[in-house]
Design an enzyme around this catalytic site. Structure first.
Site, short mmCIF file in Angstrom:
data_model
loop_
_atom_site.label_atom_id
_atom_site.label_comp_id
_atom_site.label_asym_id
_atom_site.label_seq_id
_atom_site.Cartn_x
_atom_site.Cartn_y
_atom_site.Cartn_z
N TYR A 26 48.80 39.61 37.89
CA TYR A 26 47.54 39.85 37.20
C TYR A 26 46.39 39.24 37.99
O TYR A 26 46.57 38.34 38.80
CB TYR A 26 47.56 39.29 35.77
CG TYR A 26 47.56 37.78 35.66
CD1 TYR A 26 46.38 37.06 35.48
CD2 TYR A 26 48.75 37.05 35.74
CE1 TYR A 26 46.37 35.68 35.37
CE2 TYR A 26 48.76 35.67 35.62
CZ TYR A 26 47.58 34.99 35.45
OH TYR A 26 47.58 33.62 35.34
N CYS A 27 45.19 39.79 37.75
CA CYS A 27 43.96 39.21 38.29
C CYS A 27 42.95 39.16 37.14
O CYS A 27 43.35 39.01 35.99
CB CYS A 27 43.45 39.99 39.50
SG CYS A 27 43.13 41.75 39.20
N PHE A 28 41.68 39.26 37.40
CA PHE A 28 40.70 39.11 36.33
C PHE A 28 40.73 40.29 35.37
O PHE A 28 40.79 40.13 34.15
CB PHE A 28 39.29 38.92 36.90
CG PHE A 28 38.25 38.66 35.85
CD1 PHE A 28 38.26 37.49 35.12
CD2 PHE A 28 37.26 39.60 35.57
CE1 PHE A 28 37.31 37.24 34.12
CE2 PHE A 28 36.31 39.37 34.60
CZ PHE A 28 36.33 38.19 33.88
N TRP B 294 43.51 39.01 33.28
CA TRP B 294 43.34 37.78 32.51
C TRP B 294 42.40 38.00 31.33
O TRP B 294 42.58 37.40 30.26
CB TRP B 294 42.79 36.67 33.41
CG TRP B 294 42.42 35.45 32.62
CD1 TRP B 294 43.23 34.42 32.24
CD2 TRP B 294 41.13 35.15 32.05
NE1 TRP B 294 42.54 33.50 31.48
CE2 TRP B 294 41.24 33.92 31.35
CE3 TRP B 294 39.90 35.80 32.08
CZ2 TRP B 294 40.17 33.34 30.69
CZ3 TRP B 294 38.81 35.22 31.41
CH2 TRP B 294 38.96 34.01 30.73
#
Length: 358
Positions: free
Chosen positions: A100-102, A129
């Site tokens: 995952y990232c932002f 996130w």
């Protein structure tokens, strides 16, 4: 009727991924400062760009998007390659990863595409996130309503935290908020060498712990104000605490002073520093009381200082606050603890459980 488990009530399936603990590796592809603010429990920070690189790409993006993407991909491929041999090579093709990232966009895809090329099964957290944070906040609203709490009240130094620790040692469900918050919840509550987590990371740890509890059994908790140091308790939990049964602990002053000596050794070693922390209370307690504390501190009268601070500040504040929150409930169930040593608490806690667990 059997209640739905807390883990099922708030589950990562709601994010369209598996239980977090089922993944062999969870990769947080964001920058280190984003990871430090909050992350999925157990996630490893493998940023596609570090904080400095992130700033360079962001600055370039304002004037030349194409150049920013060129630099960003160059950084990303180099950073990903640096992790293949030391970390990724430890895993087998049967291992499943979560990335995952932002927002679940480019940074996640860079990791996921390379891992899939190697042959791994990879899930990407849709919405990243940001979506996870929404899930946490929803969980903080839903989970407290699922439990029956037993709230320990009593003035400072009465051993509430020690009782919780003994309850936990005996296998009972305990929500030790001050431990999660790295703060003892007062003007003197800072823990030396232990900074508080961010609000978001505190929320994450709280949801993670609540999901492990069984709604069929009581959860023991200490009465807290809305804030613990710099951290806010979620509204749902705070309201649930004030709807719950209360157990008021009564402890002799001599035991309370002894506990302060044991739990606040830094103040026993430097009482003048303690009084400096109390100086903002001058408008509340008055010049004469603050002067008394200063005299005790400078002359090394530690026990007298501790007792005076409790009697002239903490006890009146506790009485006002607890009466406001819990009213007559405080008088209904009082438990006297004559000693806060481990051996004495062991038996007292067993009686406490027998009396209040039903």
């Amino acid at each position: 009727m059997q209640l739905e488990s807390a883990a099922a009530l708030v589950h990562p399936h709601q994010l369209e991924v598996q239980e977090f603990s089922s993944y062999s590796l969870i990769i947080d592809a964001r920058s280190p400062h984003e990871y430090a603010e909050d992350h999925i429990p157990g996630a490893v920070n493998l940023p596609v760009v570090d904080d400095n690189e992130y700033a360079v790409v962001g600055t370039q993006h304002k004037t030349d998007k194409h150049a920013a993407y060129l630099i960003g991909v160059e950084y990303s491929l180099r950073n990903i390659a640096a992790q293949i041999k030391p970390l990724i090579s430890r895993y087998s093709p049967n291992d499943r990863f979560l990335v995952y990232c932002f927002r679940g966009g480019k940074r996640s895809r860079l990791w996921a595409d390379n891992l899939r090329t190697i042959g791994f099964e990879v899930d990407v957290l849709s919405g990243g996130w940001k979506n996870y944070r929404r899930w946490v906040r929803s969980g903080l609203d839903a989970l407290p309503r699922a439990f029956s709490f037993r709230v320990l009240c009593g003035p400072t130094g009465c051993g509430k935290t020690r009782v919780l620790q003994e309850l936990q040692r005996q296998g009972h469900q305990v929500l030790e908020l001050e431990g999660l918050a790295s703060h003892r919840g007062s003007l003197l509550g800072d823990l030396p060498g232990q900074p508080q987590p961010t609000q978001k990371l505190f929320d994450t740890h709280l949801v993670d712990l609540l999901r492990t509890f069984d709604p069929e059994k009581p959860v023991w908790i200490e009465a807290e104000s809305k804030k613990i140091g710099n951290l806010q308790l979620p509204d749902g939990l705070y309201e649930a605490m004030h709807r719950s049964p209360v157990i008021n602990l009564a402890v002799p002053m001599s035991e309370r002073v002894k506990l302060w000596r044991e739990d606040y050794p830094h103040f026993a070693a430097d009482p003048v520093a303690m009084v400096r922390k109390l100086e903002p209370l001058k408008p509340l307690v008055g010049k004469e009381t603050l002067g008394e504390w200063t005299a005790h501190a400078t002359q090394g009268r530690i026990d007298a200082l501790f007792e005076s601070v409790m009697r002239k500040h903490y006890d009146p504040c506790y009485e006002r606050s607890s009466r406001g929150h819990y009213g007559a409930k405080l008088d209904d169930q009082t438990v006297e603890l004559n000693c806060l040593d481990r051996e004495a608490l062991s038996g007292a806690v067993r009686h406490l459980v027998d009396r209040f667990s039903r």
